[in-house]
Write an enzyme that holds these catalytic residues in place. Structure first.
Site, PDB file in Angstrom:
ATOM      1  N   SER A 120       4.810   2.727   7.999  1.00 54.57           N
ATOM      2  CA  SER A 120       4.311   1.587   7.312  1.00 54.57           C
ATOM      3  C   SER A 120       5.544   0.996   6.347  1.00 54.57           C
ATOM      4  CB  SER A 120       3.240   1.942   6.084  1.00 54.57           C
ATOM      5  OG  SER A 120       1.914   2.058   7.111  1.00 54.57           O
ATOM      6  N   ASP A 147       0.084  -7.943   1.437  1.00 53.96           N
ATOM      7  CA  ASP A 147       0.583  -6.406   1.473  1.00 53.96           C
ATOM      8  C   ASP A 147       2.138  -6.096   1.545  1.00 53.96           C
ATOM      9  OD1 ASP A 147       0.098  -3.604   1.527  1.00 53.96           O
ATOM     10  OD2 ASP A 147      -0.386  -3.508   3.560  1.00 53.96           O
ATOM     11  N   HIS A 163       0.891  -1.149   0.348  1.00 49.01           N
ATOM     12  CA  HIS A 163      -0.124  -0.003   0.092  1.00 49.01           C
ATOM     13  C   HIS A 163       0.703   1.286  -0.026  1.00 49.01           C
ATOM     14  CE1 HIS A 163       0.340  -0.173   4.469  1.00 49.01           C
ATOM     15  NE2 HIS A 163       0.614   1.093   4.348  1.00 49.01           N
TER      16      HIS A 163
END
Length: 439
Positions: free
Chosen positions: A282, A203, A173
């Site tokens: 992230s 992911d 993402h």
């Protein structure tokens, strides 16, 4: 202020001694006041100052006698005056320096002392920071007024160096929808990055940069199978676009399950931690106390969007297999049944337990094996399809169970799918096929 009084008296003595007819009583009184002002001088300072004080006492008395016995035109008293003046200046300087030495004795610069755990944390951050990179996601947009095509940042995140070949691992993402990617190393050098491959379901994405090998510092790879709740963990990243930052915490939960941000497919065995994971963290590494990688920081649970003390990381045991496939083949060959199934809530309303097949394309594994999809008859009535209750003897109560079982299988495996068809059960063999390529 006490240290300034003797110097002030001496300076006054110098200014008064420059008058044509000094008073013979000045020098003895000055030297006396000086000696009284420093009763507690250290042995070094006293040893340095006592010859001068003795000279001033003797010189002052001799000067008084000489001046009283001298004629006004006798120049010898002037010579003694100059000599005594020089001695007083020397004394003032020696006392001033002695005062500075005494004052400096009270300024103690002690080295910074850290506890053992603090030293370990500092060392961990310093040793692993060179492995963490900053990723900028650029998108092509057209200006509404000038119609010029521009590349503008649409997001950012973190990542880490996987090997000396320039492979960088991050979340999918973080790079989703990017027309161009920039990777900034720890020394602030920036390189264009190419996408090697990605796995939307887990992911995970792998990039590659053409950076000199001496600038690439692969992160130490650990193991996530033996993690324990309560052990310390450390998250390094670039939250909010800042420079490398470190947040610490503990593992607050294991074997959690979250949904992929791209496909909604559940990700099993996720690590839960209370280490702060903010936007920009992230894709960064989650480390254990030895500095080894145990997971990729992926998401937070926060209704407000801020760190709420519940962060999630994909375990390194899951990531390792995905990265190896992406580096070798550029894609992940994950087996699929080739079905679309109904939400778990819908099946619960029917009063049954399992996975309801909504669609099974004829060219997919389930369609070829003969699984029946949900459809409507000629009158518009809903006819339920097969309900999968187990695979290879392992019970299936919802979609997560089905995915968990398939993740343990390989492409080409033949599995036995038990379904509830109408009011009876059937066992159907299905040969698993790889997931189609993703663009």
């Amino acid at each position: 202020m006490a240290a300034a009084s003797p110097a002030h008296s001496l300076l006054c003595s110098v200014s008064r001694s420059s008058t044509p007819r000094p008073s013979a009583r000045f020098f003895p009184s000055s030297s006396s006041s000086i000696s009284k002002s420093f009763p507690s001088r250290t042995s070094t300072s006293a040893a340095a100052a006592s010859p001068v004080l003795s000279f001033l006492h003797q010189g002052g008395n001799n000067f008084s006698l000489a001046r009283n016995n001298a004629d006004d035109d006798d120049p010898s008293w002037l010579h003694k005056l100059l000599l005594t003046t020089c001695a007083s200046v020397a004394l003032s300087l020696s006392l001033f320096v002695a005062d500075v030495d005494q004052a400096s004795a009270f300024v103690v610069t002690t080295p910074r002392k850290l506890q053992t755990d603090e030293l370990a944390t500092v060392r961990l951050f310093q040793e692993n920071t060179p492995s963490v990179v900053y990723i900028t996601n650029l998108a092509v947009k057209q200006d509404a007024f000038t119609l010029d095509v521009l590349e503008v940042p649409q997001g950012s995140g973190s990542g880490f160096v996987w090997d000396k070949e320039g492979h960088v691992v991050t979340n999918y993402h973080v790079i989703r929808g990017a027309s161009d990617l920039k990777v900034t190393l720890a020394d602030q050098s920036t390189y264009d990055a190419k996408v090697v491959g990605f796995d939307q379901d887990k992911d995970v994405a792998v990039l590659r940069v053409d950076a000199p090998k001496e600038k690439l510092r692969p992160i130490p790879i650990g193991v996530s199978a033996d993690l324990l709740v309560g052990q310390k963990v450390y998250a390094i990243g670039n939250p909010f676009g800042l420079d490398h930052t470190l947040t610490t915490g503990v593992i607050s939960g294991l074997r959690r399950e979250i949904s992929s941000a791209a496909t909604g497919r559940p990700i099993q065995d996720v690590i839960q931690t209370d280490a702060a994971i903010n936007p920009g963290n992230s894709g960064g590494p989650l480390l254990d106390s030895s500095g080894s990688l145990i997971g990729i920081n992926t998401a937070i649970y926060s209704p407000s969007g801020a760190s709420s003390g519940v962060g999630f990381s994909i375990p390194v045991d899951t990531v390792g297999g995905i990265v190896d496939q992406l580096v070798k083949y550029g894609k992940v060959t994950r087996p699929i049944l080739g079905i679309k199934f109904a939400p778990d809530q819908s099946v619960e309303q029917l009063g049954v337990s399992g996975v309801l097949v909504l669609d099974a394309p004829a060219n997919g594994p389930a369609g070829k094996a003969g699984l029946l999809p949900t459809k409507r008859d000629a009158y518009g009535r809903l006819i339920l399809g097969d309900i999968i209750t187990s695979v290879n003897g392992k019970k299936v109560t919802n979609g997560s169970d089905l995915y968990r079982i398939l993740d343990q299988c390989e492409v080409g495996d033949t599995v036995t799918v038990e379904v509830l068809r109408g009011d009876h059960k059937e066992k159907i063999p299905v040969t698993l096929e790889p997931k189609p390529d993703q663009s």
